[in-house]
Design an enzyme around this catalytic site. Structure first.
Site, short mmCIF file in Angstrom:
data_model
loop_
_atom_site.label_atom_id
_atom_site.label_comp_id
_atom_site.label_asym_id
_atom_site.label_seq_id
_atom_site.Cartn_x
_atom_site.Cartn_y
_atom_site.Cartn_z
N HIS A 122 23.33 70.61 52.40
CA HIS A 122 24.02 70.92 51.39
C HIS A 122 23.19 72.46 51.56
O HIS A 122 22.16 72.97 52.03
CB HIS A 122 23.91 70.86 50.22
CG HIS A 122 24.66 70.37 49.26
ND1 HIS A 122 24.09 72.58 48.45
CD2 HIS A 122 25.54 70.91 48.08
CE1 HIS A 122 25.22 72.78 47.29
NE2 HIS A 122 25.97 71.74 47.09
N ASP A 199 15.91 65.73 49.23
CA ASP A 199 17.15 65.95 48.26
C ASP A 199 18.25 65.07 47.40
O ASP A 199 19.22 64.04 48.39
CB ASP A 199 18.04 67.03 48.67
CG ASP A 199 19.18 67.51 48.66
OD1 ASP A 199 19.93 66.96 47.74
OD2 ASP A 199 19.60 68.37 48.88
N GLN A 202 22.43 62.73 45.76
CA GLN A 202 24.00 62.42 45.24
C GLN A 202 23.30 60.79 45.43
O GLN A 202 23.57 59.47 45.39
CB GLN A 202 24.80 62.44 46.92
CG GLN A 202 25.25 63.60 47.58
CD GLN A 202 26.87 63.50 46.37
OE1 GLN A 202 27.26 62.84 45.76
NE2 GLN A 202 26.85 64.90 45.98
N LYS A 225 25.62 64.23 38.77
CA LYS A 225 26.07 63.66 39.65
C LYS A 225 25.93 62.66 38.96
O LYS A 225 25.99 61.83 39.60
CB LYS A 225 25.18 64.44 40.48
CG LYS A 225 26.00 65.49 41.57
CD LYS A 225 25.52 66.00 42.62
CE LYS A 225 25.69 67.58 42.57
NZ LYS A 225 27.32 67.37 43.27
N CYS A 363 30.11 73.05 51.08
CA CYS A 363 28.70 73.61 50.70
C CYS A 363 28.26 73.40 51.96
O CYS A 363 26.70 72.95 51.57
CB CYS A 363 28.15 73.38 49.16
SG CYS A 363 28.72 74.34 47.54
N1 PMP Z 1 23.07 68.87 47.34
C1 PMP Z 1 23.59 67.89 47.83
C2 PMP Z 1 24.05 66.71 49.13
C3 PMP Z 1 25.28 67.88 46.87
O1 PMP Z 1 25.58 67.32 47.20
C4 PMP Z 1 24.50 69.54 46.31
C5 PMP Z 1 25.70 69.57 44.71
N2 PMP Z 1 26.84 69.51 45.06
C6 PMP Z 1 23.58 69.31 45.43
C7 PMP Z 1 22.49 69.59 46.70
C8 PMP Z 1 23.15 70.63 44.67
O2 PMP Z 1 23.19 70.28 43.21
P1 PMP Z 1 23.43 71.06 41.70
O3 PMP Z 1 24.39 71.97 42.16
O4 PMP Z 1 23.71 70.48 41.04
O5 PMP Z 1 22.70 71.71 41.41
#
Ligand code: PMP
Length: 405
Positions: A122, A199, A202, A225, A363
């Site tokens: 991401h 990370d 998910q 999430k 993203c």
């Molecule tokens: N890493 C992953 C794999 C994600 O799916 C996301 C959110 N889409 C993030 C990081 C970032 O999370 P946040 O926007 O809640 O900081």
């Protein structure tokens, strides 16, 4: 077996009609909806417990402090941490990774050092490292994946050198659904003398996580999430690492003393929590984790796996559809493209039928480049989704294809 109607009844938003149709919410990888237990807990906080924390001797401040610290203990337990002071509250995953890159990274990465990421990261697990690498003259190496969206382990290991300082890897990919073999990655990173960040944006809502069992050095996740409020999340790291790391932001609460001649830092975890924290968020997150533990992550995972399997089978009958992400170890995410149709148009047509999916690059632009795609359409499942919703989604997809292709 979970009683899904009983679970759905706890989520007021799921009763909504959108575009004159019952809402079918399949954008859970972006954010989950919140059960009444979380909404009511936040309301109770503001009605009965709100005050600034750690700063006053009055009753309410003591209550709010206690509740926030209890929330930290719950997060620590949820992650299998041995010490709640290893849990730092953040704004979410993004801030957690920025904290590690900005604090540990600034102190430990130098010119010529190497950082290993993967093709499926991401942006929030790419850009903080790019900023750090540019500042320090370090290099980012990217581990490749195969066409099914699985990390190539030999190629991953081949990237290591004596200059590799840290690996930062997504635990469960938001764009592909791939579950990375976290323990193996940890073992490889450590064998080469590098640290590893997972990370967990998910993963936490789909896979039971135990940071001690995983053996990782840093773990980040976001509350929104996993059925909790937005604007809060946590970074977990081993105490020795956190102790040795410099502060990330300066301000109130993170200091032990401030003098014109210089300041000294508070103990963990407060050293990394400058300013008034998000008490409401921490308490809401704790309520969400309590809710998840009540339902049982194993039950949640089994239900979602069933929905994913059902959807994967059903979309095989949609002509011109290609699944993006066919890893053997996979959860919750169904990403796809339809030949001749832009994902945004698919999303719009599904929305007209009340079906909310995500379209775009999620993203993960470098991952889209890897597949030669500008975007995909993505349905992602949560515990409150039903078989009937999967059927509606597939029906809407057939309709969209007829309109677009
Ligand atoms: N890493 C992953 C794999 C994600 O799916 C996301 C959110 N889409 C993030 C990081 C970032 O999370 P946040 O926007 O809640 O900081």
């Amino acid at each position: 077996m979970l009683n899904i109607s009983q679970i759905r009844a706890q989520f007021p938003i799921l009763d909504l009609e959108v575009r004159g149709k019952p809402l079918v919410y399949l954008d859970n990888a972006a954010t989950t909806q919140k059960p009444r237990a979380v909404l009511e807990r936040i309301q109770k906080y503001y009605e009965c417990e709100n005050a600034n924390i750690h700063r006053a001797v009055h009753f309410l401040s003591e209550v709010a402090t206690r509740r926030t610290e209890e929330a930290r203990v719950r997060v620590a337990r949820f992650l299998g941490a041995r010490d709640s002071h290893e849990v730092i509250f953040t704004r979410g995953c993004t801030e957690g990774i920025n904290l590690v890159a900005g604090s540990w990274g600034r102190a430990n990465i130098g010119a010529g050092d190497e950082i290993i990421l993967t093709e499926m990261e991401h942006h929030s697990n790419i850009v903080p490292w790019q900023i750090l690498a540019a500042e320090k003259g370090a290099t980012i190496k990217v581990a490749p994946i195969n066409d099914d969206g699985e990390l190539l382990l030999d190629e991953f290991e081949a990237l290591f050198s004596e200059k590799t300082k840290i690996v930062s890897v997504v635990h469960l990919s938001n764009s592909l659904g791939t579950i990375n073999p976290a323990k193996t990655l940890v073992e490889i990173a450590h064998r080469h003398g590098a640290l590893i960040l997972l990370d967990g944006a998910q993963s936490v809502s789909h896979i039971p996580v135990d940071v001690q069992d995983l053996g990782c050095d840093f773990f980040v996740f976001s509350s929104h999430k996993i059925y909790g409020p937005t604007g809060i999340g946590a970074l977990w790291a081993r105490r020795e690492l956190l102790e040795a790391m410099p502060p990330y932001q300066g301000g109130g609460d993170m200091i032990s003393s401030v003098k014109w001649s210089g300041s000294t830092w508070n103990e963990l975890p407060y050293k990394f929590e400058a300013g008034t924290p998000n008490m409401e968020g921490a308490i809401g997150l704790a309520a969400a984790l309590e809710w998840v533990e009540g339902v049982g992550l194993d039950n949640i995972a089994a239900h979602e796996a069933h929905l994913l399997e059902m959807a994967t089978d059903a979309v095989r009958d949609v002509p011109d559809l290609t699944l993006i992400g066919r890893a053997k170890e996979k959860a919750s995410v169904l990403s796809f493209v339809l030949k001749g149709a832009h994902p945004n148009d698919i999303g719009t047509l599904l929305d007209a039928r009340g079906v909310a999916i995500r379209t775009g690059h999620h993203c993960t632009q470098p991952l889209m480049d890897r597949f030669g795609l500008p975007a995909t359409a993505r349905a992602s499942f949560a515990v409150y989704n039903t078989e009937e919703e999967v059927e509606k989604f597939v029906e809407a997809l057939h309709f969209a294809r007829e309109m677009l292709v």
